[in-house]
Design a protein around this motif. Structure first.
Motif, short mmCIF file in Angstrom:
data_model
loop_
_atom_site.label_atom_id
_atom_site.label_comp_id
_atom_site.label_asym_id
_atom_site.label_seq_id
_atom_site.Cartn_x
_atom_site.Cartn_y
_atom_site.Cartn_z
N ILE A 95 0.85 -1.19 0.00
CA ILE A 95 0.00 0.00 0.00
C ILE A 95 0.88 1.24 0.00
O ILE A 95 1.83 1.33 0.79
CB ILE A 95 -0.90 0.06 1.26
CG1 ILE A 95 -1.70 -1.24 1.42
CG2 ILE A 95 -1.84 1.25 1.20
CD1 ILE A 95 -2.39 -1.36 2.77
N GLY A 96 0.60 2.18 -0.86
CA GLY A 96 1.34 3.43 -0.86
C GLY A 96 0.60 4.51 -1.62
O GLY A 96 0.00 4.24 -2.66
N MET A 97 0.60 5.72 -1.08
CA MET A 97 -0.11 6.82 -1.73
C MET A 97 0.40 8.14 -1.17
O MET A 97 0.53 8.30 0.04
CB MET A 97 -1.62 6.67 -1.48
CG MET A 97 -2.49 7.70 -2.17
SD MET A 97 -2.70 9.21 -1.18
CE MET A 97 -3.64 8.61 0.21
N SER A 98 0.70 9.08 -2.05
CA SER A 98 1.06 10.43 -1.64
C SER A 98 0.09 11.41 -2.27
O SER A 98 0.04 11.54 -3.49
CB SER A 98 2.50 10.78 -2.07
OG SER A 98 2.72 12.17 -1.93
N VAL A 99 -0.64 12.11 -1.43
CA VAL A 99 -1.57 13.13 -1.95
C VAL A 99 -0.78 14.30 -2.52
O VAL A 99 -1.17 14.90 -3.52
CB VAL A 99 -2.54 13.61 -0.84
CG1 VAL A 99 -3.58 14.56 -1.43
CG2 VAL A 99 -3.23 12.44 -0.16
N ASN A 100 0.35 14.62 -1.90
CA ASN A 100 1.18 15.71 -2.43
C ASN A 100 1.64 15.42 -3.85
O ASN A 100 1.61 16.31 -4.71
CB ASN A 100 2.41 15.93 -1.52
CG ASN A 100 2.07 16.72 -0.27
OD1 ASN A 100 1.51 17.81 -0.36
ND2 ASN A 100 2.39 16.16 0.88
N VAL A 101 2.04 14.16 -4.12
CA VAL A 101 2.45 13.78 -5.47
C VAL A 101 1.26 13.89 -6.42
O VAL A 101 1.36 14.45 -7.53
CB VAL A 101 3.04 12.36 -5.49
CG1 VAL A 101 3.20 11.86 -6.92
CG2 VAL A 101 4.39 12.34 -4.78
N ARG A 102 0.13 13.38 -6.00
CA ARG A 102 -1.06 13.41 -6.85
C ARG A 102 -1.49 14.82 -7.20
O ARG A 102 -1.97 15.10 -8.30
CB ARG A 102 -2.22 12.69 -6.16
CG ARG A 102 -2.10 11.18 -6.14
CD ARG A 102 -3.35 10.55 -5.56
NE ARG A 102 -3.28 9.10 -5.56
CZ ARG A 102 -4.23 8.31 -5.10
NH1 ARG A 102 -5.34 8.84 -4.60
NH2 ARG A 102 -4.10 7.00 -5.14
N MET A 163 6.92 10.50 -0.21
CA MET A 163 6.90 9.05 -0.14
C MET A 163 8.21 8.50 0.40
O MET A 163 8.24 7.43 1.04
CB MET A 163 6.61 8.44 -1.51
CG MET A 163 5.14 8.40 -1.87
SD MET A 163 4.12 7.44 -0.70
CE MET A 163 4.85 5.81 -0.88
N ALA A 164 9.31 9.22 0.20
CA ALA A 164 10.60 8.79 0.74
C ALA A 164 10.54 8.76 2.27
O ALA A 164 11.03 7.81 2.90
CB ALA A 164 11.70 9.74 0.27
N ASP A 165 9.95 9.77 2.86
CA ASP A 165 9.80 9.82 4.32
C ASP A 165 8.88 8.70 4.80
O ASP A 165 9.13 8.06 5.82
CB ASP A 165 9.23 11.17 4.75
CG ASP A 165 10.10 12.33 4.30
OD1 ASP A 165 11.31 12.14 4.13
OD2 ASP A 165 9.54 13.43 4.10
N ASN A 166 7.82 8.46 4.04
CA ASN A 166 6.88 7.39 4.41
C ASN A 166 7.58 6.03 4.41
O ASN A 166 7.35 5.20 5.30
CB ASN A 166 5.70 7.35 3.44
CG ASN A 166 4.84 8.59 3.50
OD1 ASN A 166 4.85 9.31 4.50
ND2 ASN A 166 4.12 8.88 2.43
N LYS A 167 8.40 5.79 3.39
CA LYS A 167 9.08 4.50 3.30
C LYS A 167 10.12 4.34 4.42
O LYS A 167 10.32 3.22 4.93
CB LYS A 167 9.75 4.34 1.93
CG LYS A 167 8.79 4.23 0.76
CD LYS A 167 7.83 3.05 0.90
CE LYS A 167 7.01 2.83 -0.36
NZ LYS A 167 6.00 1.75 -0.20
N ALA A 168 10.78 5.42 4.81
CA ALA A 168 11.73 5.35 5.92
C ALA A 168 11.00 4.96 7.21
O ALA A 168 11.49 4.13 8.00
CB ALA A 168 12.45 6.68 6.09
#
Length: 270
Positions: A95-102, A163-168
């Motif tokens: 599962i992964g999603m970034s609203v900022n990216v979107r 998403m980099a911060d989320n994965k960390a």
């Protein structure tokens, strides 16, 4: 080729959206290896994808669940054990999603409400899933829990954004919860750091095609595909990896340990 590696094993697979999804490919491989499972995704994702086709193909049940909602997760875990006839042997968090990216927001111009939502979906949900499993005593001994991550948790890839911060954070949760799950319940917890893969989510990252091409040139074995990742995940679900836990496992054709490749040098010296 199937080896019956997961014969008799039961689990939950989060995040299958369409045939490009790593979770989709993993579900197919788990089915081929004799495993049975419940498929789950957020209700909105289920409306967008083709999960019913996958369920029919793998003879699986679908239980919708918002992975950020503890009540949904508790219901998912209990119903899965009822449907599958006992405790679970494997769980995949894909599962992964970034609203900022979107929304096209740069890392230097985040909208923090978006950041919080993306963190909850992409990272904190992994803790919520494992806490639900842990409290329900839902995992069999020597079970295996796997989440998918990316090397932007360790190195900077500008367009990967928050998403980099989320994965960390996700990788840290795997280590921290992995200790307790291992010590008290003999359950393994690992993350797979996968090559850039053209999934529906991955293609939302700016400059993704160029990035895949660069990674292909940098990796001695080339990029690992979604199918390759499914195979690797099956190995982690199997009894062949019973003492592997709390690891972030790079599955990227050697990209993570390559400083520079001859192909990249040649590109800049033409």
């Amino acid at each position: 080729m199937a080896y019956n590696l997961l014969k008799g094993k039961k689990g939950i697979i989060f995040g299958a959206l369409d045939e490009n999804s790593i979770a989709w490919k993993t579900a197919e491989r788990v089915h081929e290896e004799g495993g049975t499972f419940v498929l789950t995704n957020a209700p909105i994702a289920m409306r967008m994808g083709q999960i019913k086709e996958l369920a029919a193909k793998t003879k699986s049940e679908i239980i919708p669940a918002d992975a950020t909602n503890e009540e949904d997760l508790d219901n998912l875990i209990q119903k899965s054990m009822e449907l599958l006839g006992g405790k679970l042997d494997f769980v995949l968090h894909s599962i992964g999603m970034s609203v900022n990216v979107r929304k096209g927001r740069a890392y230097t111009d985040e909208k923090y409400d978006f950041t919080t939502k993306g963190w909850d979906v992409s990272a904190l949900s992994f803790h919520k899933v494992m806490q639900g499993l842990y409290k329900a005593d839902a995992m069999n001994e020597w079970g295996s829990i796997v989440a998918l991550t990316y090397m932007a948790a360790q190195r900077t890839f500008p367009d990967y954004n928050d998403m980099a911060d989320n994965k960390a954070y996700l990788e840290s949760v795997a280590r921290s919860f992995g200790y307790f799950f291992g010590k008290e319940k003999k359950v393994r917890v690992n993350t797979i750091s996968q090559s850039p893969t053209p999934t529906t989510a991955g293609q939302g990252v700016k400059g993704f095609d160029g990035f895949i091409s660069y990674a292909e040139k940098m990796s001695p074995l080339g990029n690992a595909t979604a199918q390759d990742c499914a195979d690797y995940t099956v190995s982690l679900f199997s009894d062949l990896t019973k003492k592997v836990t709390m690891q972030n496992l790079f599955h990227d054709g050697g990209f993570s340990n390559t400083g520079v490749s001859q192909e990249v040098i040649d590109q800049f010296t033409e």
